[in-house]
Design a protein around this motif. Sequence first.
Motif: not given
Length: 149
Positions: A10-22, A36-43, A66-68
């Motif tokens: 489960v990847m929680i990362e709001d930066d799409e570029g970082h997410a693709r790279l990861i 599974r990729h999420f761009t915010d904490g709530t979802s 991701d912390l931010n």
Amino acid sequence: MTNHQPVNIVMIEDDEGHARLIEKNIRRAGISNRIRHFTDGTSALDYLYDAPEGPAKNGPALILLDLNLPDMSGTDILGRIKAEGSPLKRTPVVVLTTTDDKVEIQRCYDLGCNVYITKPVNYENFADAIRQLGLFLSVIQVPEIGDAD
């Protein structure tokens, strides 16, 4: 011998570029687990705790955090996951963030993160760190959600 379910990442990362790279570098390291990729904490929290296919109801996961994030701090999410009584308390959490502040690093380990990785700003270093993470993911053992003390 229990039959082991594959570990969902489960990847929680709001930066799409970082997410693709990861994801690209995890795949490059030979890891084929579902991501599974999420761009915010709530979802992400909704999925982790409430989704029928999510880890709280359906077993083992590894969380890349991701912390931010746009809606809440990653340390809040980490605190919830590792809280006493959380069904996900034993779920490994890898913090992947640009913050290399010693106080923040200490706080994440105090909250229960398993690994803290600072995202190098340099692309090659970042790709290398993720490849190494992929190798780490290929050998770690993740506890089953239902395992009791």
